[in-house]
Design a protein around this motif. Structure first.
Motif, PDB file in Angstrom:
ATOM      1  N   GLY A   1      49.010  36.620  53.953  1.00 35.23           N
ATOM      2  CA  GLY A   1      48.190  37.428  54.851  1.00 35.23           C
ATOM      3  C   GLY A   1      46.748  36.941  54.940  1.00 35.23           C
ATOM      4  O   GLY A   1      46.313  36.088  54.188  1.00 35.23           O
ATOM      5  N   LYS A   2      46.030  37.527  55.895  1.00 31.72           N
ATOM      6  CA  LYS A   2      44.626  37.172  56.082  1.00 31.72           C
ATOM      7  C   LYS A   2      43.828  37.546  54.834  1.00 31.72           C
ATOM      8  O   LYS A   2      42.974  36.798  54.385  1.00 31.72           O
ATOM      9  CB  LYS A   2      44.104  37.937  57.301  1.00 31.72           C
ATOM     10  N   TYR A   3      44.132  38.715  54.296  1.00 31.71           N
ATOM     11  CA  TYR A   3      43.488  39.136  53.058  1.00 31.71           C
ATOM     12  C   TYR A   3      44.506  39.092  51.927  1.00 31.71           C
ATOM     13  O   TYR A   3      45.561  39.707  52.028  1.00 31.71           O
ATOM     14  CB  TYR A   3      42.943  40.555  53.180  1.00 31.71           C
ATOM     15  N   ILE A   4      44.181  38.344  50.897  1.00 26.83           N
ATOM     16  CA  ILE A   4      45.038  38.352  49.725  1.00 26.83           C
ATOM     17  C   ILE A   4      44.394  39.286  48.703  1.00 26.83           C
ATOM     18  O   ILE A   4      43.291  39.047  48.230  1.00 26.83           O
ATOM     19  CB  ILE A   4      45.216  36.944  49.148  1.00 26.83           C
ATOM     20  N   ILE A   5      45.089  40.371  48.428  1.00 31.21           N
ATOM     21  CA  ILE A   5      44.571  41.338  47.461  1.00 31.21           C
ATOM     22  C   ILE A   5      45.246  41.082  46.129  1.00 31.21           C
ATOM     23  O   ILE A   5      46.466  41.089  46.033  1.00 31.21           O
ATOM     24  CB  ILE A   5      44.847  42.782  47.920  1.00 31.21           C
ATOM     25  N   ARG A   6      44.434  40.781  45.126  1.00 32.37           N
ATOM     26  CA  ARG A   6      45.003  40.534  43.804  1.00 32.37           C
ATOM     27  C   ARG A   6      44.529  41.608  42.846  1.00 32.37           C
ATOM     28  O   ARG A   6      43.330  41.757  42.612  1.00 32.37           O
ATOM     29  CB  ARG A   6      44.599  39.153  43.308  1.00 32.37           C
ATOM     30  N   VAL A   7      45.468  42.367  42.326  1.00 32.47           N
ATOM     31  CA  VAL A   7      45.111  43.437  41.402  1.00 32.47           C
ATOM     32  C   VAL A   7      45.235  42.904  39.984  1.00 32.47           C
ATOM     33  O   VAL A   7      46.265  42.358  39.604  1.00 32.47           O
ATOM     34  CB  VAL A   7      46.034  44.659  41.597  1.00 32.47           C
ATOM     35  N   CYS A   8      44.159  43.023  39.235  1.00 30.75           N
ATOM     36  CA  CYS A   8      44.151  42.517  37.868  1.00 30.75           C
ATOM     37  C   CYS A   8      44.927  43.461  36.964  1.00 30.75           C
ATOM     38  O   CYS A   8      44.696  44.666  36.971  1.00 30.75           O
ATOM     39  CB  CYS A   8      42.722  42.380  37.357  1.00 30.75           C
ATOM     40  N   LEU A   9      45.875  42.908  36.212  1.00 30.38           N
ATOM     41  CA  LEU A   9      46.627  43.700  35.249  1.00 30.38           C
ATOM     42  C   LEU A   9      46.353  43.225  33.825  1.00 30.38           C
ATOM     43  O   LEU A   9      47.228  43.229  32.978  1.00 30.38           O
ATOM     44  CB  LEU A   9      48.129  43.646  35.560  1.00 30.38           C
ATOM     45  N   GLY A  10      45.135  42.768  33.579  1.00 33.29           N
ATOM     46  CA  GLY A  10      44.750  42.389  32.212  1.00 33.29           C
ATOM     47  C   GLY A  10      44.764  43.617  31.315  1.00 33.29           C
ATOM     48  O   GLY A  10      44.834  44.749  31.799  1.00 33.29           O
ATOM     49  N   THR A  11      44.672  43.402  30.018  1.00 24.24           N
ATOM     50  CA  THR A  11      44.789  44.523  29.082  1.00 24.24           C
ATOM     51  C   THR A  11      43.706  45.574  29.303  1.00 24.24           C
ATOM     52  O   THR A  11      43.983  46.766  29.335  1.00 24.24           O
ATOM     53  CB  THR A  11      44.686  44.020  27.622  1.00 24.24           C
ATOM     54  N   ALA A  12      42.471  45.096  29.467  1.00 24.86           N
ATOM     55  CA  ALA A  12      41.369  46.038  29.619  1.00 24.86           C
ATOM     56  C   ALA A  12      41.565  46.869  30.893  1.00 24.86           C
ATOM     57  O   ALA A  12      41.322  48.074  30.907  1.00 24.86           O
ATOM     58  CB  ALA A  12      40.043  45.299  29.665  1.00 24.86           C
ATOM     59  N   CYS A  13      42.024  46.216  31.964  1.00 23.43           N
ATOM     60  CA  CYS A  13      42.289  46.949  33.204  1.00 23.43           C
ATOM     61  C   CYS A  13      43.481  47.881  33.027  1.00 23.43           C
ATOM     62  O   CYS A  13      43.504  48.986  33.556  1.00 23.43           O
ATOM     63  CB  CYS A  13      42.539  45.977  34.353  1.00 23.43           C
ATOM     64  N   HIS A  14      44.486  47.410  32.278  1.00 23.35           N
ATOM     65  CA  HIS A  14      45.683  48.234  32.073  1.00 23.35           C
ATOM     66  C   HIS A  14      45.337  49.552  31.397  1.00 23.35           C
ATOM     67  O   HIS A  14      45.772  50.613  31.850  1.00 23.35           O
ATOM     68  CB  HIS A  14      46.720  47.479  31.241  1.00 23.35           C
ATOM     69  N   VAL A  15      44.540  49.468  30.302  1.00 28.07           N
ATOM     70  CA  VAL A  15      44.240  50.723  29.602  1.00 28.07           C
ATOM     71  C   VAL A  15      43.337  51.631  30.437  1.00 28.07           C
ATOM     72  O   VAL A  15      43.216  52.808  30.158  1.00 28.07           O
ATOM     73  CB  VAL A  15      43.639  50.512  28.176  1.00 28.07           C
ATOM     74  N   LYS A  16      42.729  51.072  31.469  1.00 26.11           N
ATOM     75  CA  LYS A  16      41.920  51.919  32.355  1.00 26.11           C
ATOM     76  C   LYS A  16      42.662  52.285  33.637  1.00 26.11           C
ATOM     77  O   LYS A  16      42.055  52.718  34.615  1.00 26.11           O
ATOM     78  CB  LYS A  16      40.599  51.224  32.664  1.00 26.11           C
ATOM     79  N   GLY A  17      43.965  52.036  33.653  1.00 24.61           N
ATOM     80  CA  GLY A  17      44.769  52.563  34.764  1.00 24.61           C
ATOM     81  C   GLY A  17      45.039  51.612  35.922  1.00 24.61           C
ATOM     82  O   GLY A  17      45.208  52.049  37.057  1.00 24.61           O
ATOM     83  N   ALA A  18      45.125  50.294  35.645  1.00 19.87           N
ATOM     84  CA  ALA A  18      45.317  49.328  36.727  1.00 19.87           C
ATOM     85  C   ALA A  18      46.654  49.486  37.455  1.00 19.87           C
ATOM     86  O   ALA A  18      46.748  49.229  38.650  1.00 19.87           O
ATOM     87  CB  ALA A  18      45.194  47.908  36.180  1.00 19.87           C
ATOM     88  N   HIS A  19      47.686  49.927  36.715  1.00 22.97           N
ATOM     89  CA  HIS A  19      48.987  50.052  37.375  1.00 22.97           C
ATOM     90  C   HIS A  19      48.965  51.099  38.473  1.00 22.97           C
ATOM     91  O   HIS A  19      49.637  50.960  39.487  1.00 22.97           O
ATOM     92  CB  HIS A  19      50.088  50.343  36.349  1.00 22.97           C
ATOM     93  N   GLY A  20      48.182  52.139  38.247  1.00 20.49           N
ATOM     94  CA  GLY A  20      48.034  53.163  39.282  1.00 20.49           C
ATOM     95  C   GLY A  20      47.407  52.584  40.540  1.00 20.49           C
ATOM     96  O   GLY A  20      47.783  52.949  41.657  1.00 20.49           O
TER      97      GLY A  20
END
Lengths: 232, 155, 623
Positions: B69-88
């Protein structure tokens, strides 16, 4: 050519220094199960069944015998508790992936595995890489290769289309441990069969019955006896 | 696809296989993905077996075999992001874009990807839109981000 | 730019640069690492330049962009020299005030200073802040002072002195001896003695040898290498040249991950500048020694951080690890002797050569020397990069540097070593940090990620997270790693969804040990660590999930339930609007309710309720 001395299961032996540990062990008549090894191909070390324990000053470590070059003075143990338990788990994992492979079913029976604790999948490839290596190294073709990572890994031709360089020689199927006819035991396909283990054969008291001449009958390797063998 | 353009890119690098990743990245930057005939040309020029090349482009995450796509959205699933709710955050993107992670919207506007740590752990949860980082994401920010980016107002 | 001809010329160039710069001239430095860029530091920099032009004071003040200052939480950070005034969370609105008040009138702007949340004290100078005070910034010191795109900044701060000393005053053997005596161990995670590795590589047969810098920093929650790559690339380059000279190599590679675009850019600029100055390439400083470095971009695959997989990747092959019975120092890249070290290891080299092995080995514990950078993140007040001497206790890091747990919650554990490491519980916080001590707890040093978790983090969920990470990143070559971690994840999934039996925990442990023992490379061999270490320290929590189908931390979605506290809900309707499932019903200004059948436990309502009226409970079905 030099010779090195090693100790295998308590017995001293002298072998060629250019050998891998697996070559040495097989030469000495020690039975080591393998699924990804073939004498004519580069060792790959992925089935992990050939792992054995080596004693070192700091303790023992597990090594992949098909890749490990023999060294002077190493002390090798091929059937310790840790090794045998691990091998059984590995066969359990592979069988849960490819329940219809006769090779795996037989191996499971031989190791006395009686139940699979994981949900059965129904794959038809254990990704041992024998076909890939045979195609490249012996058939000089290289028509198939691995793609993908982790669970998505598979063996395919480029772009998944009919290969331009494949000669339909069939070597890949010949060498595959899974592609043969499925096990024809009592249990339905997709489950652990164990027929060869469970069957109480009409075994005579002495060796020499017709059953004993049948190839890999395996019926005399019952569970109790298996354990005896493992201990030695 | 102009193959001369591909040849020019290849010529910039040394012709051994160690330049493969760099060559493929540059081609991909040009076309947004790696078409079949381009890959065949690269294999031919660098004298790499097609089986090896196909393995490589299917192994590394950066290579794409389909247009993105025109915009590639990459969501970080690193540990620090995970414990702060990245999966949501990832799930919210999936719901709003109506695609699964790894897919592209039909209008080629957005591609949704996950990435295992962008290295901005203090900003978590983090998402990256093309080359820009968006820190301390939450569901409300996901919505406003998509509204801002989509010209049609579809998302 | 003129090539530096020899050792004396380097000193002449250095003097010339020193002469040109005035230490009393005000200088505005803006931290410009990736984190700060996300906060908008580039706009701030532009605003400063515009403002200075507007006020026509271009010759009175200098503007400089530096690398990461470590306190990422507070970015963008602006430090004003010569006084060293430390402003945090600076926005473009503050720029003109800073120029007028601080630069021209010498006044300090109170609201931009850092206030210690515990003592309430304000700090003008950054180094006084508790976050920095306990640190020992050896590697990160220069990040404050230099513009990574200017080699002159590196040279003025003593750069390339170590190289010139190594080339002209030391033999390769002496260099290796110095590194050996310093006690430096590989910072990539395994902690192999660097000097010994160099010696083995030097002794290996063959004329053609390679030097590799592993900058494929993939550990989730760790970003110290990125900070050095972006902020001080020349320190890595200098270390590599010294290493190459000691080992006898003329070709080097830096394998850097593509997720770090700024690092790649700064490295490329630094390499070009070093070449232009004659510090890299043929006949370096007229010593007769040739060495050059190429950049190889990683493909975004975690396993390529493993040395043999990394080498395969540079060769343009699939990044699969191989068994290391023949070491890479004997047969590595293209089957030639190859010495591979991590970014932080290379950056330590010039420091050891400059300050001596004795100075270095005086820092740290008996077996772990020097400093180590950790990324202190997660549920912690002061998150950022911290550089501390080995042997500091975890307690000091968490409470004195980190300022304790976020929002006053209860500390639960600290996760170190990434997906290969484990969780260290509160009772072990007095542990001095070094390679051996961390390993004894069932965790490991790893590349230096430290993720603090609090009572609201579920350890079972965390173990599941790491397993899924490995599952996604396993190359898939060997059975135990590919099939084993898949099955581990399957079992943990059963546990977090309340479908597991107690026997599953036994199977989980049994399989974990097999994966650990039988995997081909380090990735698989350490993959079960997060599971085993959390079972070891938090067995209760695992058992509660299985027996009571409860998640005490209220994280595991299938074991929790959201409901509305009627007493607190004022019916504002925010949650109703945000709910993706349209599962919340209610009239405006009247208490709302959640239709449980529709709820997917996404938690958006809970997150956005200003009155804390959305409550969680576990197990399900209580209300």
């Amino acid at each position: 050519m030099g010779i090195v001395t090693l100790k295998v299961n308590g017995i001293e032996a002298r072998v060629d220094e250019s050998w891998t540990l697996l070559e040495a062990l097989r030469f000495l008549g020690v039975e080591i199960p393998t699924l990804c090894h073939h004498d004519g191909l580069t060792p790959y070390g992925v089935c992990r069944l050939c792992m054995v324990e080596i004693e070192e000053k700091s303790g023992t470590k597990l090594v992949t015998s098909c890749l490990y070059p023999v060294k002077e003075g190493i002390v090798v143990k091929t059937h310790t508790d840790r090794v045998v338990k691990g091998r059984r788990m590995l066969v359990e994992l592979m069988l849960a992936r490819c329940p219809n492979s006769k090779t795996l079913q037989d191996l499971a029976s031989k190791m006395g595995i009686e139940n699979i604790r994981f949900k059965m999948k129904n794959e038809d490839c254990i990704l041992c890489g024998l076909c890939v290596r045979l195609c490249k190294e012996q058939m000089m073709s290289g028509a198939i290769g691995f793609i993908g990572r982790g669970e998505k890994r598979e063996v395919v031709t480029p772009f998944r289309t009919k290969s331009e360089i494949c000669r339909n020689c069939g070597a890949c199927m010949y060498v595959c441990p899974v592609v043969e006819l499925p096990c024809r035991g009592y249990n339905p396909q997709g489950e652990l069969c164990n027929s060869c283990l469970r069957v109480v054969p009409e075994c005579a008291d002495e060796y020499g019955q017709i059953m004993c001449y049948l190839e890999s009958c395996g019926s005399c390797v019952k569970k109790g006896e298996m354990n005896e063998l493992v201990k030695t | 696809m102009e193959l001369e353009k591909i040849d020019k890119i290849i010529e910039k690098y040394s012709s051994d296989s160690s330049s493969l990743t760099s060559i493929l990245s540059e081609i991909q930057a040009e076309y947004s993905f790696l078409p079949q005939d381009v890959l065949k040309r690269v294999a031919e020029k660098l004298e790499i077996p097609m089986t090896q090349l196909f393995g490589v482009v299917n192994f590394y995450k950066i290579f794409k075999l389909e247009p993105s796509g025109k915009y590639i959205i990459r969501v970080c699933l690193g540990t620090a992001c995970h414990v702060k709710g990245a999966h949501g955050i990832l799930e919210e993107f999936e719901r709003k874009l109506k695609i699964r992670v790894g897919e592209t919207t039909k209008d080629l506007a957005f591609t949704l990807e996950k990435v295992n740590c962008l290295g901005c752990c203090s900003l978590g949860p983090v998402a990256m839109v093309n080359d820009d980082h968006c820190g301390q994401m939450n569901a409300v920010k996901v919505n406003s981000l998509l509204k801002r980016l989509s010209s049609s107002g579809k998302y | 730019m003129k090539k530096i001809k020899n050792r004396e010329d380097l000193e002449r160039v250095r003097k010339r640069i020193v002469k040109k710069s005035d230490p009393n001239k005000p200088c505005i430095t803006i931290s410009s690492g990736t984190c700060c860029r996300a906060y908008g530091c580039q706009k701030v920099t532009k605003a400063f330049i515009t403002e200075i032009e507007k006020q026509e004071i271009r010759d009175k003040v200098e503007v400089k962009t530096t690398g990461c200052l470590g306190f990422c939480e507070r970015g963008p950070i602006v430090v004003i020299y010569p006084k060293g005034i430390y402003y945090q969370r600076v926005t473009i609105e503050d720029v003109s005030e800073i120029v007028t008040e601080t630069i021209l009138n010498g006044k300090i702007i109170d609201r931009l200073l850092y206030i210690d949340p515990v003592s309430g004290k304000k700090f003008v100078n950054g180094e006084e802040i508790s976050f920095y005070k306990k640190q020992m910034r050896v590697l990160l010191k220069n990040n404050w002072l230099i513009d990574p795109n200017k080699i002159e900044d590196y040279i003025i701060n003593g750069g390339y002195t170590a190289l010139s000393n190594a080339l002209f005053k030391m033999t390769p053997e002496q260099i290796i001896d110095t590194i050996k005596r310093s006690g430096l161990r590989g910072r990539g995670g395994a902690g192999f003695p660097t000097g010994v590795k160099w010696e083995n590589c030097r002794r290996a047969n063959g004329d053609l040898k390679f030097i590799v810098c592993n900058a494929d920093e993939g550990d989730p929650g760790a970003y110290m290498d990125r900070c050095i790559l972006e902020g001080n690339p020349h320190s890595i380059i200098e270390g590599m040249i010294i290493g190459a000279y000691a080992i006898g190599s003329h070709e080097g590679y830096i394998y850097v991950r593509h997720e770090y675009p700024l690092a790649v850019k700064n490295l490329k600029i630094a390499l070009n500048q070093a070449r232009e100055y004659g510090l890299l390439g043929n006949n370096i400083l007229n010593s007769g020694f040739d060495f050059d470095i190429k950049i190889s971009i990683g493909g975004g695959v975690f396993v390529c951080g493993e040395s043999t997989a990394l080498i395969a990747s540079i060769e343009g092959k699939i990044g699969e690890p191989r068994a290391k019975y023949i070491h890479t120092v004997e047969k590595g890249l293209w089957n030639k002797p190859t010495n591979l070290n991590n970014v932080e290891t290379w950056a330590n080299i010039p420091i050891i050569i400059n300050k001596g092995s004795k100075w270095f080995s005086a820092i740290g514990t008996e077996k772990s020397k020097g400093t180590k950078i950790f990324s202190l993140v997660g549920k912690i007040n002061n998150s950022g990069l911290v550089e501390v001497p080995m042997g500091i206790t975890l307690k000091e890091i968490v409470y004195e540097i980190g300022g304790g747990v976020l929002n006053g919650k209860k500390f639960k554990a600290i996760q170190t070593g990434g997906p290969s490491g484990g969780c260290i519980p509160e009772k072990l916080l007095d542990l001095p940090v070094d390679f051996e001590k961390l390993k004894e707890t069932g965790s490991m040093m790893g590349s230096g990620g430290m993720i603090v978790i609090d009572e609201e983090t579920c350890v079972v969920d965390l173990a599941k997270y790491f397993l899924n990470f490995i599952l996604d990143e396993s190359c898939g070559k060997c059975i135990p790693c590919r099939e084993g971690t898949g099955r581990l994840s399957e079992i943990v999934e059963r546990i977090t969804s309340g479908k597991a039996k107690i026997e599953d925990l036994k199977l989980l442990e049994e399989l974990s040990h097999v994966v650990k023992d039988f995997s081909l490379c380090g990735l698989g061999q350490t993959a079960p660590n997060p599971v085993l270490s959390t079972i070891n320290y938090f067995r209760d929590e695992w058992e509660t999930h299985i027996k009571n189908k409860t998640c005490p931390a209220l994280v595991c979605k299938e074991l929790i339930q959201y409901y509305v506290d009627n007493g607190k809900c004022n019916g504002c309707g925010v949650c109703k609007n945000l709910c993706p499932q349209k599962a919340i019903l209610g009239e405006l200004k009247n208490p709302h309710s959640i239709v449980q059948d529709r709820c997917i436990s996404c938690g958006i309502c809970h997150e956005n309720c200003k009155d804390n009226a959305i409550i969680l409970s576990s197990p399900r079905g209580k209300n």
